[in-house]
Design an enzyme around this catalytic site. Structure first.
Site: not given
Ligand SMILES: NC(=O)c1ccc[n+]([C@@H]2O[C@H](COP(=O)([O-])OP(=O)(O)OC[C@H]3O[C@@H](n4cnc5c(N)ncnc54)[C@H](OP(=O)(O)O)[C@@H]3O)[C@@H](O)[C@H]2O)c1
Length: 275
Positions: A12, A16, A18, A144, A167
Site C-alpha cells: 500500500g 497515503g 505508505g 490502528s 475495520y
Molecule cells: N489514515 C489514517 O488516519 C490511519 C489511522 C490509523 C491507521 N491507518 C492505517 O494506515 C494504513 C495506510 O492507510 P492510509 O490512510 O495511508 O490509506 P490510503 O491513503 O487509502 O492508502 C491505502 C493504500 O493501500 C492500498 N490498497 C488498498 N486496498 C488494496 C487492495 N485491495 N489491494 C492492494 N492494495 C490495496 C492502496 O493502493 P491502490 O490505491 O494502488 O489500490 C494504497 O496504496 C492502513 O493500514 C490504515 O488502516 C491509517
C-alpha cells in the site's frame, strides 16, 4: 537514517502514509519495493523518487482482496530477492471505502478482514525465509487505535455489520497476530511490532469516510519509520505502539485463547494449514 544495502517492502505504498514511508526509505538509500493496485500512481511515485536522484523502486501490482493475488505477490518478491530487511504491512481500506455495505473478498471473506488482516498474515508467513536471511530484520504491522474484539461465532460479520466494526476487527486481528508471530520468531533475529500511526491522517481512506483530517501523513509516517528502523526499538518485539509510544491494545489482544483461535482460523482460511 542510512539504509544503503537494505531491501524494504511496503504494501500500500502507491498512496497515503505508505507512499511517504517509501519515499523516505528510498531517500535513505534503501532498495524499495512498492506495492499497490494502481499502476499510474505507482509510476508517478517511481518517477518522483528517480527525479530526486534515488534508486528507482520496483513496483509490485497485486490486489490483496484475493488470496491468489497475495500468493502471487509473495512469489514475485521471493523470485526477485534473497533477503528482506524490513516488511511494512500497511495496505488497507478504511471503514467506508467503496460504500457502507458489507462486502466480500474474491475468496468470499468479509472484505476488511481479508484485505487489512488476512493478506498481511499470509504475506508475512510467506516472506519469513527472506526476513530470516536478512536478520536482524523487522516486520511492522500498520494497525490502528480503532479495535473491536472478534466474535468467533461470526468472524465474517454477517450480523450487525458496520464498516467501522469491520475495520476495527481487522486492525485488532493484526495486533493479535503481531503478538503471536513475535513469540514464534523469538531468537530468529526477526522482530515484529504493530502500531497506530496517527489519528485521521489526510489520506484517501480518511477522506472516503467523510472525516476531517486531524494529522499529517508525516506524523504517522515517522511513527512507522520509528518501528522500521529506530535504534531504540532494535530487538523489541510483539509490542503495540500509539505513534511513537508503546501502548496497550484492546484486552482481547492479550487473551492467549483468542489469539490461538484466530491463528487456527487464519491458517485454515489462507491454506497455510495445509502446508
Ligand atoms: N489514515 C489514517 O488516519 C490511519 C489511522 C490509523 C491507521 N491507518 C492505517 O494506515 C494504513 C495506510 O492507510 P492510509 O490512510 O495511508 O490509506 P490510503 O491513503 O487509502 O492508502 C491505502 C493504500 O493501500 C492500498 N490498497 C488498498 N486496498 C488494496 C487492495 N485491495 N489491494 C492492494 N492494495 C490495496 C492502496 O493502493 P491502490 O490505491 O494502488 O489500490 C494504497 O496504496 C492502513 O493500514 C490504515 O488502516 C491509517
Amino acid at each position: 537514517m542510512n539504509m544503503d544495502g537494505k531491501t524494504v517492502l511496503i504494501t500500500g505504498s502507491t498512496d497515503g502514509v505508505g507512499r511517504y514511508v517509501a519515499t523516505r526509505l528510498a531517500a535513505a538509500g534503501a532498495k524499495v519495493l512498492i506495492h499497490g493496485r494502481d499502476q499510474a500512481r505507482a509510476e508517478t511515485l517511481v518517477d518522483e523518487i528517480k527525479r530526486a536522484g534515488h534508486a528507482a523502486p520496483t513496483f509490485y501490482q497485486a490486489d490483496l482482496s484475493s488470496l491468489a493475488g497475495v500468493r502471487q505477490l509473495a512469489q514475485s518478491v521471493i523470485a526477485g530477492h534473497r533477503r528482506l530487511d524490513v516488511f511494512v504491512s500497511n495496505a488497507g481500506i478504511g471503514s467506508q471505502n467503496e460504500g457502507p455495505e458489507r462486502q466480500t473478498s474474491k475468496d468470499g471473506y468479509e472484505l476488511r478482514f481479508a484485505v487489512n488482516y488476512l493478506s498481511g498474515f499470509l504475506l508475512a508467513n510467506r516472506l519469513l525465509p527472506l526476513l530470516k536471511a536478512a536478520a536482524p530484520s523487522r516486520i511492522v504491522n500498520v494497525a490502528s487505535l480503532g479495535q473491536h474484539p472478534i466474535d468467533f461465532d461470526d468472524v465474517m460479520i454477517t450480523r450487525g455489520y458496520s464498516g467501522s466494526r469491520a475495520y476495527a476487527q481487522s486492525k485488532l486481528s493484526q495486533i493479535m497476530f503481531t503478538i503471536d508471530l513475535a513469540a514464534e520468531l523469538k531468537g530468529s533475529g526477526v522482530t515484529v511490532n504493530s502500531l497506530h500511526p496517527a489519528t485521521y491522517m489526510n489520506t484517501t481512506m480518511v477522506r472516503a469516510g467523510g472525516i476531517t483530517p486531524m494529522s499529517t501523513v508525516e506524523q504517522g509516517g515517522d511513527a512507522i519509520l520509528h518501528l522500521a528502523v529506530g535504534d531504540d526499538v532494535a530487538g523489541k518485539s510483539g509490542l503495540f505502539f500509539n505513534g511513537m509510544n508503546e501502548a496497550k491494545a484492546n484486552p482481547q489482544a492479550y487473551d492467549a485463547t483468542a489469539r490461538q483461535r484466530l491463528r487456527a482460523l487464519s491458517l485454515e482460511l489462507t491454506g497455510l494449514a495445509a502446508g
